[in-house]
Design an enzyme around this catalytic site. Structure first.
Site, PDB file in Angstrom:
ATOM      1  CB  SER A   1       2.257   0.159  -8.269  1.00  0.00           C
ATOM      2  OG  SER A   1       1.266   1.166  -7.944  1.00  0.00           O
TER       3      SER A   1
ATOM      4  CG  HIS B   1      -2.359  -1.155  -9.197  1.00  0.00           C
ATOM      5  ND1 HIS B   1      -1.648   0.071 -10.366  1.00  0.00           N
ATOM      6  CD2 HIS B   1      -2.072  -1.150  -8.214  1.00  0.00           C
ATOM      7  CE1 HIS B   1      -0.511  -0.074  -9.133  1.00  0.00           C
ATOM      8  NE2 HIS B   1      -0.479  -0.421  -8.429  1.00  0.00           N
TER       9      HIS B   1
HETATM   10  C1  GCU Z   1      -0.803   4.931  -4.151  1.00  0.00           C
HETATM   11  C2  GCU Z   1      -0.359   5.798  -5.277  1.00  0.00           C
HETATM   12  C3  GCU Z   1      -0.148   5.613  -6.340  1.00  0.00           C
HETATM   13  C4  GCU Z   1       1.157   4.403  -6.290  1.00  0.00           C
HETATM   14  C5  GCU Z   1       0.448   3.278  -5.306  1.00  0.00           C
HETATM   15  C6  GCU Z   1       1.155   1.287  -4.502  1.00  0.00           C
HETATM   16  O1  GCU Z   1      -1.624   4.681  -4.895  1.00  0.00           O
HETATM   17  O2  GCU Z   1      -0.927   7.489  -5.296  1.00  0.00           O
HETATM   18  O3  GCU Z   1       0.795   6.944  -6.894  1.00  0.00           O
HETATM   19  O4  GCU Z   1       1.745   3.916  -7.629  1.00  0.00           O
HETATM   20  O5  GCU Z   1       0.138   3.434  -4.133  1.00  0.00           O
HETATM   21  O6  GCU Z   1       2.467   2.129  -5.305  1.00  0.00           O
HETATM   22  O7  GCU Z   1       0.254   1.581  -5.626  1.00  0.00           O
END
Ligand code: GCU
Length: 384
Positions: free
Chosen positions: A224, A366
């Site tokens: 992420s 995710h």
């Molecule tokens: C948020 C952010 C993302 C990122 C995510 C994470 O949702 O908007 O861009 O990838 O956090 O790091 O889990």
């Protein structure tokens, strides 16, 4: 120049397949020079395209690092334990120290080396989000599957990115950027994601000095936000031999021009400190970006790259990530490698990884799970 031919690739099917908005501008050709010429040799790409592409990314998205390895950088082993993970690994806790014009800083990393290794070990550098614990469950929130890595014959080192630069809008004063930035910071100052990648490069500085490590075969991996940082790290520092991005989304693997998933407006509103102050200027103007994320992936060429998405993670759009992998592939091909050798995304649960870019679409939300790691490790077995 002999190695460059002039072909304007208008109509190159770069944006077919995601052009839901008829007005979408074509993604820039990753082989094009500043004047629109298409390079035809690796040497010409390396000399004429790569540096300018890197500059665009620094300027526009991640910011310019004011420092590489600080003059007084030190890495000291402060604890060694040969009986880690029931005797499978030797762990070394490393303390990094440095100072800049505005003060002193540092962070820690935990390195695990397989005790069964007969030769220097290829190594995974993991951008972690908390203090790394090799015994923690590896099934939540991109945690570190240290034991699995050791069992598979790899060394691994993890560090808490928050120690390098805190992941908070008000974290600036406590991080590395405040030590080295001119004050006030320049208009293209580095953001937190770049600082995290800088931290991984300092870890690699140490790994190069450790005889137990095969420093020519070091991967950098993140999930992420740390996946975005891992990609940028691999672009900035070509010593990393393998780069892995898991669910990295906007400003990671996702092609911005698809306009799928998180937008520049959203990410810069919530996480402006991750980026160069120039990035918010492209909020709602994805088509005006001078570069797009497939060129970030191309900056990793010809090194192995793995990009993974998850079916229920539409905020980090699988479609946009796969589009980037495909569009980066011509640069891999230029180097005589295949990138992604399919024009269609794999079905949920499947991988395409016969080339030098691997792509895996996990079924689920995710996260970075043991199943994802198996793909990264299998790919490493074949490519490192
Ligand atoms: C948020 C952010 C993302 C990122 C995510 C994470 O949702 O908007 O861009 O990838 O956090 O790091 O889990």
């Amino acid at each position: 120049m002999k190695s460059v031919v002039k072909i304007f690739r208008l109509g190159f099917p770069i944006y077919l397949g995601f052009a839901s908005a008829a007005s979408a501008s074509p993604a820039p050709d990753p082989l094009a020079t500043i004047s629109g010429e298409i390079v035809t040799t690796p040497a010409a790409w390396t000399k004429e395209v790569r540096p300018r592409t890197l500059e665009h990314f620094r300027e526009t998205i991640y910011g310019v690092r004011p420092v590489d390895k600080p003059a007084d950088f030190s890495a000291k082993i402060i604890r060694t334990d040969r009986a880690t993970l029931g005797g499978k690994a030797t762990s070394k806790e490393i303390e990094f120290r440095y100072s800049g014009p505005h003060g002193k800083g540092g962070f820690h990393a935990l390195l695990l080396i397989p005790n069964a290794a007969k030769a220097p070990s290829p190594t995974f550098v993991v951008l972690h989000f908390t203090k790394p614990d090799p015994t923690a469950a590896a099934s939540v929130n991109g945690a570190w599957p240290a034991e699995r890595l050791i069992d598979r014959g790899y060394a691994t080192v993890a560090f808490d990115v928050n120690e390098v630069d805190p992941d908070r809008p008000d974290g600036y004063a406590a991080g590395v950027r405040a030590l080295f930035d001119s004050q006030p910071p320049p208009a293209d100052a580095w953001g937190t994601l770049s600082a995290w990648g800088w931290g991984a490069s300092r870890v690699l500085d140490y790994l190069e000095t450790d005889p137990a490590i095969d420093a020519k075969h070091v991967a950098v991996v993140g999930h992420s936000r740390r996946g975005k940082a891992a990609l940028w790290c691999g672009a900035e520092d070509q010593r990393f031999a393998y780069v892995i991005s898991n669910d990295s989304g906007c400003a990671g693997a996702d092609l911005a021009r698809t306009k799928k998933g998180e937008s520049i407006a959203n990410i810069t509103k919530r996480f402006g400190y991750w980026f160069s102050p120039n990035y918010p200027k492209f909020a709602g103007r994805e088509d005006a970006l001078p570069i797009d994320q497939h060129q970030l992936l191309a900056l990793i060429a010809p090194r192995p790259l793995y990009v993974a998405s998850a079916t229920r993670d539409l905020y980090a759009s699988p479609e946009a990530a796969f589009a980037s992998c495909r569009l980066a592939s011509p640069v891999y091909q230029l180097f005589g490698k295949s990138g992604i050798d399919s024009s269609t995304q794999p079905p949920p649960g499947a991988a395409i990884d016969s080339g030098t870019i691997g792509y895996f679409l996990r079924i689920g939300p995710h996260d970075m799970l043991p199943a994802d790691w198996e793909h990264y490790l299998n790919f490493a077995d074949k490519r490192l």
